[in-house]
Scaffold this motif. Structure first.
Motif, short mmCIF file in Angstrom:
data_model
loop_
_atom_site.label_atom_id
_atom_site.label_comp_id
_atom_site.label_asym_id
_atom_site.label_seq_id
_atom_site.Cartn_x
_atom_site.Cartn_y
_atom_site.Cartn_z
N ILE A 1 9.46 2.13 -0.68
CA ILE A 1 8.47 2.10 0.40
C ILE A 1 7.55 0.88 0.24
O ILE A 1 7.24 0.17 1.21
N THR A 2 7.13 0.62 -1.00
CA THR A 2 6.26 -0.53 -1.26
C THR A 2 6.97 -1.83 -0.91
O THR A 2 6.40 -2.71 -0.24
N HIS A 3 8.21 -1.96 -1.33
CA HIS A 3 8.98 -3.18 -1.06
C HIS A 3 9.18 -3.38 0.45
O HIS A 3 9.00 -4.49 0.96
N ILE A 4 9.50 -2.31 1.15
CA ILE A 4 9.67 -2.40 2.60
C ILE A 4 8.34 -2.79 3.26
O ILE A 4 8.30 -3.62 4.17
N GLY A 5 7.26 -2.18 2.78
CA GLY A 5 5.95 -2.52 3.34
C GLY A 5 5.60 -3.99 3.17
O GLY A 5 5.07 -4.62 4.08
N VAL A 6 5.94 -4.54 2.00
CA VAL A 6 5.64 -5.94 1.72
C VAL A 6 6.58 -6.88 2.46
O VAL A 6 6.15 -7.83 3.10
N THR A 7 7.89 -6.61 2.37
CA THR A 7 8.87 -7.57 2.90
C THR A 7 9.13 -7.43 4.39
O THR A 7 9.41 -8.42 5.05
N VAL A 8 9.06 -6.22 4.91
CA VAL A 8 9.36 -6.01 6.32
C VAL A 8 8.10 -6.03 7.18
O VAL A 8 8.07 -6.65 8.24
N PHE A 9 7.04 -5.37 6.69
CA PHE A 9 5.82 -5.25 7.49
C PHE A 9 4.72 -6.21 7.07
O PHE A 9 3.63 -6.17 7.62
N ASN A 10 5.01 -7.05 6.08
CA ASN A 10 4.07 -8.07 5.60
C ASN A 10 2.72 -7.50 5.18
O ASN A 10 1.67 -8.12 5.39
N LEU A 11 2.74 -6.30 4.59
CA LEU A 11 1.51 -5.70 4.08
C LEU A 11 1.18 -6.31 2.72
O LEU A 11 2.07 -6.74 1.98
N TRP A 12 -0.10 -6.33 2.37
CA TRP A 12 -0.51 -6.70 1.02
C TRP A 12 0.10 -5.67 0.09
O TRP A 12 0.15 -4.47 0.42
N TYR A 13 0.58 -6.09 -1.07
CA TYR A 13 1.29 -5.18 -1.97
C TYR A 13 0.48 -3.93 -2.27
O TYR A 13 1.04 -2.84 -2.43
N PHE A 14 -0.84 -4.05 -2.33
CA PHE A 14 -1.66 -2.91 -2.69
C PHE A 14 -1.68 -1.85 -1.59
O PHE A 14 -1.63 -0.66 -1.87
N TRP A 15 -1.74 -2.27 -0.31
CA TRP A 15 -1.70 -1.30 0.80
C TRP A 15 -0.32 -0.65 0.88
O TRP A 15 -0.20 0.56 1.13
N ALA A 16 0.70 -1.45 0.68
CA ALA A 16 2.06 -0.89 0.67
C ALA A 16 2.22 0.11 -0.47
O ALA A 16 2.86 1.16 -0.31
N LEU A 17 1.63 -0.19 -1.62
CA LEU A 17 1.65 0.73 -2.76
C LEU A 17 0.99 2.05 -2.40
O LEU A 17 1.52 3.13 -2.71
N CYS A 18 -0.15 2.01 -1.73
CA CYS A 18 -0.85 3.24 -1.34
C CYS A 18 0.02 4.11 -0.44
O CYS A 18 0.09 5.34 -0.63
N ILE A 19 0.69 3.51 0.52
CA ILE A 19 1.58 4.26 1.41
C ILE A 19 2.75 4.84 0.60
O ILE A 19 3.10 6.02 0.75
N GLY A 20 3.33 4.04 -0.27
CA GLY A 20 4.44 4.50 -1.10
C GLY A 20 4.04 5.65 -2.01
O GLY A 20 4.81 6.61 -2.20
N ILE A 21 2.84 5.60 -2.54
CA ILE A 21 2.37 6.66 -3.43
C ILE A 21 2.21 7.98 -2.69
O ILE A 21 2.63 9.03 -3.17
N ILE A 22 1.62 7.95 -1.53
CA ILE A 22 1.43 9.19 -0.76
C ILE A 22 2.78 9.85 -0.46
O ILE A 22 2.95 11.07 -0.62
N ILE A 23 3.74 9.06 -0.04
CA ILE A 23 5.06 9.61 0.27
C ILE A 23 5.75 10.11 -1.00
O ILE A 23 6.31 11.20 -1.03
N SER A 24 5.69 9.33 -2.07
CA SER A 24 6.37 9.73 -3.30
C SER A 24 5.70 10.95 -3.94
O SER A 24 6.38 11.78 -4.54
N TRP A 25 4.40 11.07 -3.83
CA TRP A 25 3.72 12.25 -4.38
C TRP A 25 4.18 13.53 -3.70
O TRP A 25 4.39 14.55 -4.35
N THR A 26 4.35 13.48 -2.40
CA THR A 26 4.81 14.67 -1.68
C THR A 26 6.22 15.04 -2.13
O THR A 26 6.50 16.23 -2.39
N CYS A 27 7.08 14.06 -2.27
CA CYS A 27 8.44 14.33 -2.79
C CYS A 27 8.37 14.91 -4.20
O CYS A 27 9.06 15.89 -4.51
N SER A 28 7.55 14.34 -5.04
CA SER A 28 7.43 14.80 -6.42
C SER A 28 6.87 16.22 -6.50
O SER A 28 7.32 17.02 -7.32
#
Length: 142
Positions: free
Chosen positions: A37-64
């Motif tokens: 999710i973080t990589h997609i956020g950075v490379t596809v949506f041009n998000l700053w790595y930190f914002w992409a990380l936040c989105i990735g964490i929320i999704i991964s926490w729910t899965c976990s």
């Protein structure tokens, strides 16, 4: 140890080890989800790595949360999932603060690639996360 009459201790350690291994497998799955999710956020949506990380964490926490509830800690009391999820998110928000600080230091100050920084910070906080998950979030009643 078993030859000295410590078979109960050995079985307990084996069970705890298997549970920790399952926790690490779930964590590894969550980490892969987070990295993707973080990589997609950075490379596809041009998000700053930190914002992409936040989105990735929320999704991964729910899965976990779901995977840990049924795979890592299947013996936990199976009720009040809403309260457990809120506790999980609150607890992991505290863990996130340390993870985020580590990722920022590793990436922005030390120049380590953001995906490697995320992996390193996850490894550093795994033992604490396991302990909190086992004894606070998924504890068994009885």
């Amino acid at each position: 140890l078993e030859s000295f009459g410590f078979s109960i201790v050995v079985r307990l350690l084996e069970a705890m080890s298997m549970q920790f291994i399952r926790f690490c497998l779930v964590g590894g799955t969550g980490l892969l989800v987070n990295l993707a999710i973080t990589h997609i956020g950075v490379t596809v949506f041009n998000l700053w790595y930190f914002w992409a990380l936040c989105i990735g964490i929320i999704i991964s926490w729910t899965c976990s949360f779901v995977l840990n509830a049924f795979f890592t800690f299947p013996e936990h009391a199976r009720h009040s999932y809403g309260k457990k999820y809120a506790l999980f998110i609150g607890t992991y928000a505290i863990i996130f603060a340390s993870n985020a600080a580590l990722v920022y230091v590793f990436t922005s100050l030390l120049g380590i690639h953001y995906l490697i920084s995320i992996t390193l910070s996850a490894a550093i906080t795994t033992i604490f996360s396991f302990t909190v998950s086992k004894h606070v979030i998924y504890h068994s009643e009885g």
